[in-house]
Design a protein around this motif. Structure first.
Motif, PDB file in Angstrom:
ATOM      1  N   ASP A  78     -26.281   9.340 -14.094  1.00  8.26           N
ATOM      2  CA  ASP A  78     -25.485   8.548 -15.045  1.00  8.26           C
ATOM      3  C   ASP A  78     -25.286   7.123 -14.545  1.00  8.26           C
ATOM      4  OD1 ASP A  78     -25.244  10.641 -16.825  1.00  8.26           O
ATOM      5  OD2 ASP A  78     -23.241  11.235 -16.151  1.00  8.26           O
ATOM      6  N   LYS A  79     -25.005   6.971 -13.259  1.00 10.98           N
ATOM      7  CA  LYS A  79     -24.802   5.636 -12.691  1.00 10.98           C
ATOM      8  C   LYS A  79     -26.077   4.803 -12.794  1.00 10.98           C
ATOM      9  CE  LYS A  79     -21.023   6.781  -9.607  1.00 10.98           C
ATOM     10  NZ  LYS A  79     -20.440   6.634  -8.288  1.00 10.98           N
ATOM     11  N   ASN A  82     -26.548   3.662 -16.339  1.00 11.33           N
ATOM     12  CA  ASN A  82     -25.631   2.558 -16.646  1.00 11.33           C
ATOM     13  C   ASN A  82     -26.156   1.238 -16.092  1.00 11.33           C
ATOM     14  OD1 ASN A  82     -23.894   4.341 -17.904  1.00 11.33           O
ATOM     15  ND2 ASN A  82     -22.549   4.555 -16.147  1.00 11.33           N
ATOM     16  N   ASN A  85     -29.309   0.164 -18.126  1.00 14.46           N
ATOM     17  CA  ASN A  85     -28.937  -0.346 -19.458  1.00 14.46           C
ATOM     18  C   ASN A  85     -28.393  -1.764 -19.355  1.00 14.46           C
ATOM     19  OD1 ASN A  85     -29.673   2.022 -20.739  1.00 14.46           O
ATOM     20  ND2 ASN A  85     -27.587   2.822 -20.862  1.00 14.46           N
ATOM     21  N   THR A  86     -27.524  -1.997 -18.394  1.00 15.89           N
ATOM     22  CA  THR A  86     -26.909  -3.317 -18.233  1.00 15.89           C
ATOM     23  C   THR A  86     -27.953  -4.364 -17.847  1.00 15.89           C
ATOM     24  OG1 THR A  86     -24.829  -2.270 -17.585  1.00 15.89           O
ATOM     25  CG2 THR A  86     -25.091  -4.591 -17.035  1.00 15.89           C
ATOM     26  N   GLN A 117     -22.500   0.323 -12.472  1.00 15.32           N
ATOM     27  CA  GLN A 117     -22.832   1.751 -12.386  1.00 15.32           C
ATOM     28  C   GLN A 117     -21.755   2.635 -12.987  1.00 15.32           C
ATOM     29  OE1 GLN A 117     -23.352   2.827  -8.280  1.00 15.32           O
ATOM     30  NE2 GLN A 117     -21.168   2.764  -7.835  1.00 15.32           N
ATOM     31  N   THR A 119     -19.880   1.774 -15.603  1.00  8.17           N
ATOM     32  CA  THR A 119     -19.581   1.302 -16.952  1.00  8.17           C
ATOM     33  C   THR A 119     -20.572   1.916 -17.933  1.00  8.17           C
ATOM     34  OG1 THR A 119     -18.762  -0.773 -16.032  1.00  8.17           O
ATOM     35  CG2 THR A 119     -19.266  -0.754 -18.381  1.00  8.17           C
ATOM     36  N   SER A 120     -20.075   2.798 -18.787  1.00  7.09           N
ATOM     37  CA  SER A 120     -20.967   3.479 -19.727  1.00  7.09           C
ATOM     38  C   SER A 120     -20.799   3.007 -21.171  1.00  7.09           C
ATOM     39  CB  SER A 120     -20.740   4.990 -19.658  1.00  7.09           C
ATOM     40  OG  SER A 120     -19.410   5.296 -19.988  1.00  7.09           O
ATOM     41  N   GLU A 122     -21.044   0.782 -24.264  1.00  2.00           N
ATOM     42  CA  GLU A 122     -22.058  -0.226 -24.597  1.00  2.00           C
ATOM     43  C   GLU A 122     -21.465  -1.634 -24.692  1.00  2.00           C
ATOM     44  OE1 GLU A 122     -25.496  -1.274 -27.872  1.00  2.00           O
ATOM     45  OE2 GLU A 122     -24.451   0.645 -28.023  1.00  2.00           O
ATOM     46  N   GLN A 125     -21.070  -2.870 -21.275  1.00  2.00           N
ATOM     47  CA  GLN A 125     -22.375  -3.156 -20.687  1.00  2.00           C
ATOM     48  C   GLN A 125     -22.906  -4.495 -21.214  1.00  2.00           C
ATOM     49  OE1 GLN A 125     -24.795   0.317 -21.511  1.00  2.00           O
ATOM     50  NE2 GLN A 125     -24.017   1.414 -19.708  1.00  2.00           N
TER      51      GLN A 125
END
Length: 154
Positions: A78-79, A82, A85-86, A117, A119-120, A122, A125
């Motif tokens: 997950d990290k 994140n 994506n960022t 890492q 921050t999920s 959107e 992000q």
């Protein structure tokens, strides 16, 4: 007298002695033999139970460790998502425009990635991506204090 009659030698010894001593003694020895056999079986059962409990505890520990490993791997996955994506959003931000030749401070980058890492959402992000893009365009634009402030936003 402790004679291990659970062994073949112990059984033969008791049989030999009881046959040689006679009926009265035979009766006494057989009682003792039965007692010794019961004690031996009880001790064996206790040992067996100890071994089973140890095995169950180890299996339980192993299961817990397996679950912990899975949790840590999923957390790291997950990290990483994140962060990617960022960074991808930051790349989109940078697609048109110039960037400085000056490198971004490594402490700043580490702090940024630490925040990214975790921050999920959107919209957060996207905000972080704009900050990263701004810092890449012109280093020292955003301070560590600014990063901390953004990190504390909900």
């Amino acid at each position: 007298m402790d004679i291990n009659i659970s062994s073949k030698a112990g059984e033969k010894l008791i049989d030999t002695v009881t046959k040689a001593v006679g009926t009265l003694a035979n009766h006494c020895f057989e009682l003792d033999a039965k007692k010794i056999k019961r004690i031996g079986e009880a001790e064996a059962e206790v040992e067996k139970n100890k071994i089973i409990k140890i095995a169950e505890a180890k299996a339980s520990e192993s299961e817990i460790l397996n679950r912990a490993d899975k949790r840590v791997l999923l957390e790291q996955y997950d990290k990483q998502i994140n962060i990617e994506n960022t960074v991808s959003l930051a790349y989109e931000e940078l697609s048109n425009g110039t960037v400085s030749d000056e490198p971004v401070d490594s402490d700043w980058t580490r702090r940024f990635l630490s925040i990214a890492q975790d921050t999920s959402r959107e919209y957060m992000q996207r905000l972080l991506a704009k900050i990263l893009a701004g810092e890449v365009r012109k280093p020292h634009t955003f301070s560590l204090r600014t990063l901390n402030f953004v990190h504390n936003l909900t």
